[in-house]
Design a protein around this motif. Structure first.
Motif, PDB file in Angstrom:
ATOM      1  N   GLN A 532      10.267  -9.485   5.675  1.00 33.08           N
ATOM      2  CA  GLN A 532       9.692  -8.147   5.742  1.00 33.08           C
ATOM      3  C   GLN A 532      10.420  -7.304   6.792  1.00 33.08           C
ATOM      4  OE1 GLN A 532       5.965  -7.586   7.802  1.00 33.08           O
ATOM      5  NE2 GLN A 532       5.157  -6.261   6.168  1.00 33.08           N
ATOM      6  N   LYS A 537       7.278  -2.038   6.452  1.00 28.78           N
ATOM      7  CA  LYS A 537       6.349  -3.048   5.939  1.00 28.78           C
ATOM      8  C   LYS A 537       6.704  -3.546   4.541  1.00 28.78           C
ATOM      9  CE  LYS A 537       4.028  -2.175   9.698  1.00 28.78           C
ATOM     10  NZ  LYS A 537       4.326  -2.950  10.907  1.00 28.78           N
ATOM     11  N   GLN A 557       0.071  -2.039  -0.106  1.00 30.60           N
ATOM     12  CA  GLN A 557      -1.145  -2.806  -0.370  1.00 30.60           C
ATOM     13  C   GLN A 557      -2.002  -2.951   0.889  1.00 30.60           C
ATOM     14  OE1 GLN A 557      -1.984  -3.828  -3.413  1.00 30.60           O
ATOM     15  NE2 GLN A 557      -0.095  -2.920  -4.231  1.00 30.60           N
ATOM     16  N   GLN A 559      -0.712  -3.811   3.757  1.00 31.30           N
ATOM     17  CA  GLN A 559      -0.204  -4.934   4.538  1.00 31.30           C
ATOM     18  C   GLN A 559       0.205  -4.495   5.942  1.00 31.30           C
ATOM     19  OE1 GLN A 559       1.270  -3.623   1.862  1.00 31.30           O
ATOM     20  NE2 GLN A 559       3.518  -3.624   2.005  1.00 31.30           N
ATOM     21  N   PHE A 562       3.873  -9.063   8.726  1.00 28.84           N
ATOM     22  CA  PHE A 562       3.700 -10.459   8.351  1.00 28.84           C
ATOM     23  C   PHE A 562       4.054 -11.373   9.536  1.00 28.84           C
ATOM     24  CE2 PHE A 562       4.670  -9.193   3.707  1.00 28.84           C
ATOM     25  CZ  PHE A 562       3.341  -8.829   3.528  1.00 28.84           C
ATOM     26  N   ASP A 577      -0.662 -11.479   7.345  1.00 23.97           N
ATOM     27  CA  ASP A 577      -0.226 -10.469   8.310  1.00 23.97           C
ATOM     28  C   ASP A 577      -1.036 -10.552   9.600  1.00 23.97           C
ATOM     29  OD1 ASP A 577      -2.684  -9.306   7.855  1.00 23.97           O
ATOM     30  OD2 ASP A 577      -1.911  -7.536   6.837  1.00 23.97           O
ATOM     31  N   LYS A 581      -4.863 -10.795   6.764  1.00 25.29           N
ATOM     32  CA  LYS A 581      -4.935 -10.556   5.326  1.00 25.29           C
ATOM     33  C   LYS A 581      -3.837 -11.346   4.631  1.00 25.29           C
ATOM     34  CE  LYS A 581      -6.737  -5.831   5.705  1.00 25.29           C
ATOM     35  NZ  LYS A 581      -6.471  -4.393   5.378  1.00 25.29           N
ATOM     36  N   PHE A 583      -1.379 -12.195   1.180  1.00 29.46           N
ATOM     37  CA  PHE A 583      -0.709 -11.526   0.067  1.00 29.46           C
ATOM     38  C   PHE A 583       0.164 -12.543  -0.658  1.00 29.46           C
ATOM     39  CE2 PHE A 583      -1.498  -8.472   3.378  1.00 29.46           C
ATOM     40  CZ  PHE A 583      -1.975  -7.358   2.714  1.00 29.46           C
ATOM     41  N   ALA A 594      -2.538  -8.269  -2.945  1.00 28.34           N
ATOM     42  CA  ALA A 594      -3.472  -8.855  -1.976  1.00 28.34           C
ATOM     43  C   ALA A 594      -4.169 -10.048  -2.612  1.00 28.34           C
ATOM     44  CB  ALA A 594      -4.487  -7.815  -1.527  1.00 28.34           C
TER      45      ALA A 594
END
Length: 764
Positions: A532, A537, A557, A559, A562, A577, A581, A583, A594
């Motif tokens: 990433q 992002k 999304q 994000q 990460f 992340d 969250k 993904f 997600a």
């Protein structure tokens, strides 16, 4: 005079009627001269064969070894050689003799079924050669009657790809055995029934002789058609008692004897005189005190003789007291108010004195302390000087002498204290030098037996001990500097350091985004790396062969940045992340979605692992590893996988899974877990130590463990026994975040800041 001699305990257990396995041990008892010059030779021979002439072959090998080694006819030829060179020469001759014997006797022999060890030990030096598989274990004596197990035979075995009797004995291993060590030589079938730990307990419980006898009883109880052989070698101290020369009475020179007696008496007188003349603290103190007391008395007597008032009082004769008669007088009558009037008059008399004292006190309070002190001292010394000046000359000289003696005495006391303190510091550092030297020697002994972990730890301890203390004398400073240099040289050899001065740059993402920076969630799939860009992002694909990069995800999304990533099923990459969250990213279509994972909100996520369809989450704050199983497009909780003491994984930063789970801690420890329980595994010491390492990975099918150590700009590799293999370091690795490994192409790829670097792996 003392010397060391090898004591060799032999054990052979033969099963009646078993002719498939011939086993023999042998040792020698050379005379004192040969023992000093060439040492003691011994060996163990095992040949798996049914040929009737195998016993003759074994006898022939033993005779050839003994005769060639102790042959006095060729002494002039071999004496200039070292012991190891002599041993190699004997083995070469024996190789030729064995080949000739096999050919002349027409013996069909499978060299893969020959197991032999021949060894020679002189003092603490040992040299040996092995053929085939032979157990050679050193029980290395440590502190407090404990023993470490060093499997010498594991590293000394060599396989003959093309069996050749002319090169049966092909290499010589050299080492050292200390007085309390025990070297165990055995046929390998012994280890089918006894572990190394149990053998150590049997052999070292009392002494090797009793241990071998106990082992014999246990082997004889085994109900199996096998032959066993064991030899235990230890060093014993021997004492040579010198013969006292006989003296013939008729040859005694009495004049010379009388002369010797006179000399002896003179030496005794000299020693007694030396004792009397040798200064010690107590006589000196007594002498100074006596002089001081005598001088004081003389001074006081002189003062008394020159002071008239005192003398007049001494010489004055007092008249006897007159006893008066008791007279009883009537007390006067005191009028009321008389005491009050007296108190008033007394107050009027003392009031001026109080006023003057208050004024003096307030005046002194306004004068600075140092000024007041100076005035007082000046006045005091002025008075003393005035009195000293009016003393007679003899009293002045005497008083000055006393003051000088007191000063000299005080200085002597101070100097003796300083010297004693200095001597203690010198002795203390001398002991530290000895301790460091012993650790260095123990490390060298461990290296002889290829125990790098122990050697490295001993050298690191020695280095730290030397650095924590300061040398006093110039000699100590030189010794400490020499030791530090030698220790550092040995450590550098054990570092297995590969310095990469100019690593290959695969891509700098700032060529695509001037503000770009790569995250710590890199994954390699084939010849492409996915990571990433922390700035926008989005996920970028980096082609290793083409050295180009491109953005492969689009849209938002929600994000964050990460922090970890693993490859899941169907080549999907699972990311997490900094907002916890999850993904999923499909490399096939570049779609980022997600993903729902059911976990408690107070769980912090340090790292991810994936194995056999299960997702593993490391949570340091909960001291737990959670395992999840797939459910639809997400994951549901499977179990709290970690079942051991929670304190053991305190400080965990990363994990990797290859059947077993390996946890990396922030102090550099690596834990191996099986079925949720910590196993007895640890990585070896490393110089410098790892400090806050961040990533650990084991590629599929690999036998190596890779650890990222950003603090020291390096990638460290251990094998799965914990032995340090290599460390790859570069000054370009200034901001290491993550890495990937491609063992097939012998490359690793380090993510440093915004750049991906290629690292050639020399250990593969």
């Amino acid at each position: 005079m003392e010397y060391l001699e090898a004591k060799i305990n032999q054990l052979v257990v033969e099963t009646a009627g078993n002719s498939k396995n011939f086993v023999r041990t042998f040792t020698t008892k050379p005379n004192r001269d040969l023992l000093n010059s060439r040492g003691k030779i011994f060996g163990l021979i095992e040949i798996q064969s049914t040929h009737e002439k195998i016993p003759d072959l074994i006898d022939f090998i033993i005779d050839e070894i003994k005769n060639n080694f102790y042959d006095n006819k060729s002494a002039a030829e071999v004496e200039p050689l070292s012991l190891s060179e002599l041993f190699e020469l004997v083995l070469k001759k024996t190789n030729l003799a064995i080949a000739s014997f096999i050919e002349s006797e027409q013996i069909t022999l499978d060299l893969d079924k020959i197991n032999i060890i021949i060894a020679v030990v002189r003092n603490q030096d040992i040299h040996f050669t092995t053929v085939g598989k032979m157990g050679v274990i050193l029980f290395y004596s440590s502190a407090k009657n404990t023993f470490r197990i060093i499997n010498v035979g594991e590293d000394s075995q060599i396989g003959l790809e093309t069996p050749d009797p002319l090169k049966m004995f092909a290499q010589v291993i050299s080492g050292r055995v200390r007085p309390r060590d025990v070297l165990l030589v055995s046929t390998t079938n012994t280890f089918d029934y006894f572990s190394f730990e149990r053998l150590k307990n049997i052999i070292t419980a009392s002494n090797p002789t009793e241990g071998v006898m106990q082992l014999k009883q246990l082997l004889e109880q085994i109900n199996n058609q096998e032959n066993f052989a064991v030899m235990a070698v230890e060093l014993e101290k021997r004492v040579i008692v010198p013969k006292e020369p006989t003296v013939s009475i008729d040859r005694i020179n009495y004049q010379e004897a009388a002369s010797k007696d006179s000399i002896k008496e003179l030496m005794n007188t000299e020693r007694e005189t030396e004792k009397l003349l040798t200064p010690s603290l107590l006589p000196e103190v007594k002498k100074y005190l006596a002089s001081f007391k005598k001088a004081t008395q003389n001074y006081l007597s002189r003062v008394r003789g020159n002071t008239n008032p005192i003398n007049s009082l001494r010489n004055k004769s007092f008249k006897p007291k007159i006893k008066l008669p008791n007279i009883s007088l009537p007390l006067p009558k005191i009028k009321p108010g008389v005491f009050a009037d007296m108190q008033h008059r007394l107050r009027s008399l003392t009031s001026p004195a109080k006023t003057n004292f208050s004024k003096l006190s307030s005046g002194l309070a306004k004068i600075p302390f140092y000024t007041l002190s100076s005035r007082i001292l000046t006045k005091m010394f002025s008075g003393l000087y005035f009195r000293f000046k009016h003393l007679p000359k003899s009293s002045q000289y005497l008083l000055v002498s006393i003051i000088i003696l007191v000063i000299v005495f005080s200085q002597s006391i101070i100097w003796i204290g300083v010297k004693n303190n200095y001597d203690k510091k010198v002795m203390s550092f001398d002991k530290i030098i000895d301790d460091v030297s012993n650790k260095k020697n123990d490390a060298e002994s461990s290296l002889i037996y290829r125990d790098e972990n122990q050697a490295r730890q001993l050298l690191i301890d020695a280095k730290n001990l030397l650095a924590a203390n300061q040398a006093i004398t110039d000699t100590q400073k030189k010794s400490a500097a020499d030791l530090a240099t030698e220790i550092q040289t040995e450590l550098e050899k054990l570092q297995h350091l590969v310095t990469i001065n100019d690593p290959i740059q695969i891509l700098n993402i700032q060529n695509l985004d001037p503000n770009g920076s790569l995250s710590s969630a890199a994954v390699q799939m084939g010849r492409e790396i996915y990571d990433q860009n922390s700035n926008d992002k989005q996920i970028y694909k980096i082609s290793i062969d083409g050295r180009i990069g491109s953005q492969v995800s689009s849209g938002n999304q929600g994000q964050g940045t990460f922090t970890a990533a693993v490859v899941g099923q169907n080549n999907e990459i699972i990311f997490v992340d900094d907002h916890k969250k999850f993904f999923k990213f499909s490399a096939k279509d570049g779609k980022l979605t997600a993903t729902d994972i059911n976990y408690a909100p107070d769980i912090n996520i340090n790292d991810l692992g994936y194995f056999n369809g299960r997702l593993y989450i490391l949570s340091e704050n909960k001291r737990q590893i959670y395992r999840f199983r797939p459910s639809g497009s997400g994951f549901v909780a499977d179990s709290e996988w970690y079942k051991d003491d929670s304190t053991k994984i305190a400080g965990a930063t990363a994990l990797t899974v290859d059947g077993a789970v390996y946890i990396l801690k922030n102090d550099g420890q690596v834990l191996k877990l099986e079925n949720g329980v910590v196993q007895g595994f640890k990585v070896g010491a490393i110089d410098p130590p790892m400090s806050n390492p961040t990533k650990i990975k084991i590629p599929d099918g690999s036998k190596f463990i890779y650890v990222l150590d950003p603090t020291n700009n390096r990638l460290v590799i251990f094998d799965k026994q914990g032995k340090l293999i290599n460390q790859y370091r570069s000054e370009s690795f200034t901001n290491l975040k993550d890495f990937s490994v491609d063992e097939k192409n012998k490359k690793a790829y380090a993510i440093s800041g915004s750049t991906v670097y290629g690292v050639p792996l020399e250990h593969l």
